[in-house]
Every structure is written in C-alpha cells, then in structure tokens.
Design an enzyme around this catalytic site. Structure first.
Site, PDB file in Angstrom:
ATOM      1  N   ARG A  34      10.240 -12.057  21.124  1.00 38.81           N
ATOM      2  CA  ARG A  34       9.120 -11.168  20.814  1.00 38.81           C
ATOM      3  C   ARG A  34       9.526  -9.715  20.567  1.00 38.81           C
ATOM      4  NH1 ARG A  34       3.709 -13.035  24.236  1.00 38.81           N
ATOM      5  NH2 ARG A  34       3.778 -15.230  23.610  1.00 38.81           N
ATOM      6  N   ASP A 144      -7.682  -1.206  31.198  1.00 37.56           N
ATOM      7  CA  ASP A 144      -6.505  -1.965  30.795  1.00 37.56           C
ATOM      8  C   ASP A 144      -5.311  -1.036  30.906  1.00 37.56           C
ATOM      9  OD1 ASP A 144      -6.207  -4.818  29.180  1.00 37.56           O
ATOM     10  OD2 ASP A 144      -4.523  -3.452  28.844  1.00 37.56           O
TER      11      ASP A 144
END
Length: 270
Positions: A34, A144
């Site tokens: 990734r 978040d």
C-alpha cells in the site's frame, strides 16, 4: 520495487501502535503493497528515508496520509441497520424522556471516517425530534484521526450507490444532487454534525458525558490491552444509562469490559 527491511518494518509498526493504537505487527506485506507506489511518487528512495521522516513528526499530514493508506475507510449509509433500528425504537424514546427539560442530547461518532455514520444518525434524530414540540439540540460530535477524511466529511460527495439503502424520501429530504450521480448533504444535516480531529489514544475530556457513543469497526485494528483501555475511557465518558455501539465484526472482553451487554454489538452503562 522498494524493499521494507525487518528493521524498518519494526520501527514503523511500533511507532504506529504507540501513537495511534493500531496494531500492524503482522501486516508487513500490506504495508509494502500500500505504500510503495506513494513513496516512489513522492520521491523517496527507500523505506528507511520515509520512516525517518514519519517518526520525526515534522509533517502531520504525511502521517495522516499513511494511516489512510493502511486502514480501510470503507463505509456506507445504513451500515449495520440493526443498530439504527435499536436507536429508533429503544434509545430515542429514552432520550426524549430523559432530556425532556434540557432538550439537549450528546452523541459521539468516534472514528467517523467520511461522515456517513454521523449524518445517518442525524437523519434519525431529525425524523424523531421534529415530531416533538420544542427546540432540541441534537448536534453530534464526529471525530477521526485523519484530517483528510474529516475534510471530505465536511464537504461530502457521495455516490448514488452509497445512498441506496436509505428510504427514497430521505434521499430526497437530506441530499442535494451535484451532478454525475453524486450527492452532498443538505444544510440542515451538515449543521447538525460537529467534526473534530481526535486521536482515540488521547484522554477523553469533552464538556458533557455522552448518551450514546458509536465506535464501529475502529477497534478491529487494536490489540486487546489497547482496546480494553479505550473501552474504559469510553465508559468514563458515558452518562449513566448511556450506550456504546461497536461493529458486529468486533467483540469486547467479558472480564475487562465495564459495560453491560445488551445485544450483539450494543452495550450499556448500567
């Protein structure tokens, strides 16, 4: 292709776990796959160079981008619908009765990602409390760790596919088409959610105790001690009689959990 050495892998996953609670100690291949393309695009010549920069803490945005790459922010409206059914039938009538005088409720979407969860909760709040006389403060705190996903949540763009589980009347009432089968939320919905950046590893010191905390599909990345410590902080931040919702793919340790089990993925501070 860049190579992630065992030493650099250990440095990176240890840093991530210590600072953000995310356990990637068995995810060397995921980290490599990734991050490699991004590192090459950014001009890094090695993982060592990149990890040195991450650990230095000089660029918080770089850390945010990395965490987005390594964790899955997949979500959609009406995800785990059983939770919303329980919210509608059980919790909202309780809150209406409990807060009949102050007409102010406190709900936290912890790990809100791109905003679907807090906006979805807001729809239920709007539907329920609009039928009750008086003005109610139903604003939701949504947090978040990633500023990037918070930015997208505050100015959202949702596909028609992500709205498909919502009642058609809600799609019409709470969403505004902006072209190419893409929608944003109505002003009324937007104003009902307060977005803030927050690291769940930090102490929880908000102004009010919460009637309801949603933390769904977030703790799947945490090891048992980290999860137990976070659940204890959630418990301390929850008002008596308040609820904690977790994801259906998650579980809490029966021996260490201070909340009482109600039904799958729903707990209560008795």
């Amino acid at each position: 292709m860049l190579t992630l050495s065992d030493g650099d892998f250990n440095r990176l996953y240890t840093y991530i776990q210590q600072h953000y609670g995310i356990n990637l100690s068995h995810k060397k291949q995921l980290i490599t796959s990734r991050l490699t393309n991004m590192l090459q695009q950014k001009g890094f010549h090695s993982f060592t160079e990149y990890i040195d920069e991450i650990i230095s803490g000089k660029d918080p945005e770089m850390v945010s981008v990395m965490l987005n790459k390594l964790t899955t922010n997949y979500t959609y409206f009406m995800r785990e619908k059983e939770h919303f059914d329980f919210l509608q039938k059980q919790i909202l009538p309780e809150l209406a009765n409990k807060h009949s005088r102050d007409r102010s409720i406190a709900i936290w979407s912890a790990g809100c990602s791109s905003g679907e969860e807090p906006y979805n909760i807001s729809m239920y709040l709007k539907e329920y409390f609009s039928a009750i006389p008086g003005s109610w403060d139903t604003r939701i705190l949504a947090t978040d760790i990633s500023q990037r996903v918070l930015d997208s949540a505050m100015d959202p763009r949702y596909s028609l596919e992500s709205l498909k589980e919502l009642p058609p009347s809600w799609q019409e009432r709470y969403f505004v088409p902006i072209g190419d089968k893409t929608y944003t939320v109505s002003d009324a919905l937007r104003k009902n959610v307060i977005f803030r950046s927050f690291n769940l590893m930090d102490p929880i010191h908000f102004r009010k105790k919460f009637d309801l905390i949603f933390c769904r599909n977030v703790m799947i990345y945490f090891d048992r001690p980290t999860k137990a410590a976070l659940v204890r902080r959630f418990y301390d931040a929850t008002a008596p009689g308040g609820y904690l919702f977790i994801g259906h793919s998650e579980s809490l340790d029966k021996e260490s959990c201070p909340f009482s089990y109600i039904e799958p993925a729903i707990y209560r501070k008795i």
